[in-house]
Design a protein around this motif. Structure first.
Motif, mmCIF file in Angstrom:
data_model
loop_
_atom_site.group_PDB
_atom_site.id
_atom_site.type_symbol
_atom_site.label_atom_id
_atom_site.label_comp_id
_atom_site.label_asym_id
_atom_site.label_seq_id
_atom_site.Cartn_x
_atom_site.Cartn_y
_atom_site.Cartn_z
ATOM 1 N N ALA A 250 -4.988 10.353 6.030
ATOM 2 C CA ALA A 250 -4.579 8.962 6.241
ATOM 3 C C ALA A 250 -4.143 8.749 7.691
ATOM 4 N N ASP A 251 -4.384 7.544 8.174
ATOM 5 C CA ASP A 251 -3.898 7.163 9.504
ATOM 6 C C ASP A 251 -2.470 6.642 9.436
ATOM 7 N N SER A 252 -2.125 6.030 8.308
ATOM 8 C CA SER A 252 -0.783 5.480 8.144
ATOM 9 C C SER A 252 -0.424 5.443 6.668
ATOM 10 N N ILE A 253 0.858 5.163 6.413
ATOM 11 C CA ILE A 253 1.401 5.241 5.064
ATOM 12 C C ILE A 253 2.096 3.921 4.719
ATOM 13 N N LEU A 254 1.849 3.428 3.506
ATOM 14 C CA LEU A 254 2.603 2.292 2.976
ATOM 15 C C LEU A 254 3.406 2.780 1.786
ATOM 16 N N LYS B 231 -7.224 4.178 7.700
ATOM 17 C CA LYS B 231 -6.997 4.586 6.311
ATOM 18 C C LYS B 231 -5.496 4.579 6.028
ATOM 19 N N ILE B 232 -5.110 3.823 5.012
ATOM 20 C CA ILE B 232 -3.709 3.739 4.620
ATOM 21 C C ILE B 232 -3.528 4.397 3.257
ATOM 22 N N ALA B 233 -2.610 5.345 3.173
ATOM 23 C CA ALA B 233 -2.236 5.946 1.898
ATOM 24 C C ALA B 233 -1.049 5.175 1.346
ATOM 25 N N ALA B 234 -1.174 4.675 0.112
ATOM 26 C CA ALA B 234 -0.119 3.872 -0.505
ATOM 27 C C ALA B 234 0.589 4.687 -1.578
ATOM 28 N N LEU B 235 1.909 4.817 -1.467
ATOM 29 C CA LEU B 235 2.701 5.609 -2.407
ATOM 30 C C LEU B 235 3.783 4.758 -3.026
ATOM 31 N N CYS B 236 3.974 4.897 -4.335
ATOM 32 C CA CYS B 236 5.029 4.183 -5.039
ATOM 33 C C CYS B 236 6.090 5.166 -5.516
ATOM 34 N N GLY B 237 7.355 4.846 -5.270
ATOM 35 C CA GLY B 237 8.443 5.726 -5.670
ATOM 36 C C GLY B 237 8.807 5.633 -7.136
ATOM 37 N N SER B 238 8.235 4.658 -7.853
ATOM 38 C CA SER B 238 8.503 4.530 -9.288
ATOM 39 C C SER B 238 7.308 5.039 -10.079
ATOM 40 N N LEU B 239 7.586 5.755 -11.167
ATOM 41 C CA LEU B 239 6.525 6.262 -12.031
ATOM 42 C C LEU B 239 6.258 5.326 -13.213
ATOM 43 N N ARG B 240 7.067 4.302 -13.377
ATOM 44 C CA ARG B 240 6.940 3.403 -14.515
ATOM 45 C C ARG B 240 5.702 2.521 -14.388
ATOM 46 N N LYS B 241 4.921 2.414 -15.455
ATOM 47 C CA LYS B 241 3.667 1.651 -15.406
ATOM 48 C C LYS B 241 3.897 0.198 -15.029
#
Length: 202
Positions: free
Chosen positions: A81-85, A12-22
């Motif tokens: 999550a097992d890992s993070i992107l 399971k990969i958790a994906a996070l974006c540092g930008s809030l812009r659509k």
């Protein structure tokens, strides 16, 4: 060989974006990663985790060892999550405030980042977000996050030919292939790290 491939554990990969812009190009990178994980890579289950609802870090919000529901839900997603992107745009040579805020919330006791594999992708001007990646790696040392070293992915988004369409979707085939290589490396490293941790503990 097919039976062995079918037996590969699903991570399971958790994906996070540092930008809030659509229309963020970095969010576009994550959309490509999610598409690749569904369509061309077996053994990966990826989920985009939205950091927009998170309040700014304030320990006054911690009551009797509990966090507000939105924080608890976010921390649980990271824990599972097992890992993070990370898709990490660069602001002033560093990671963005929303991403740092999310990192800090999930690092509150108990630190739910610990012993997870991670990878970073970024798009931007000039160095393609590279300075933010190096800073994020430094932050990860204290968090016990274990980043893959290669392949690295920095995309200079504003040099022709166009890499994104008008909606911020990645359209460059070479970049899509590089993201796939990052995901495969993250998958392989996650499984190796899990095997190592299991051998140490048991």
């Amino acid at each position: 060989m097919e039976a062995m491939a079918a037996a590969k554990p699903v991570i399971k990969i958790a994906a996070l974006c540092g930008s809030l812009r659509k229309g963020s190009y970095n969010r576009g990178l994550l959309r490509t990663a999610l598409e690749l994980s569904r369509e061309s890579i077996s053994g990966i289950q990826m989920e985009y985790i939205d950091i927009l609802p998170l309040p700014m870090l304030n320990t006054d919000l911690e009551v009797d060892g509990k966090y507000p529901p939105v924080i608890e839900a976010f921390r649980q997603k990271i824990l599972e999550a097992d890992s993070i992107l990370f898709a990490s745009p660069e602001y002033n040579y560093s990671v963005t405030a929303p991403l740092k805020n999310a990192i800090d919330w999930a690092s509150r006791p108990p630190n739910v980042w610990a012993d997870k594999a991670a990878a970073i992708i970024s798009a931007g001007g000039g160095f393609g977000g590279g300075r933010s990646q190096y800073h994020l790696r430094q932050i990860g040392i204290y968090l016990d996050l274990h980043f893959i070293n290669k392949p690295e992915f920095f995309l200079s988004a504003f040099q022709p030919p166009a890499k994104f369409d008008g909606d911020g979707n990645l359209i460059d085939p070479a970049s899509k292939q590089k993201i796939k290589e990052v995901l495969l490396a993250l998958q392989a490293f996650t499984l190796r790290l899990q095997d190592y941790i299991f051998s140490v503990l048991f």
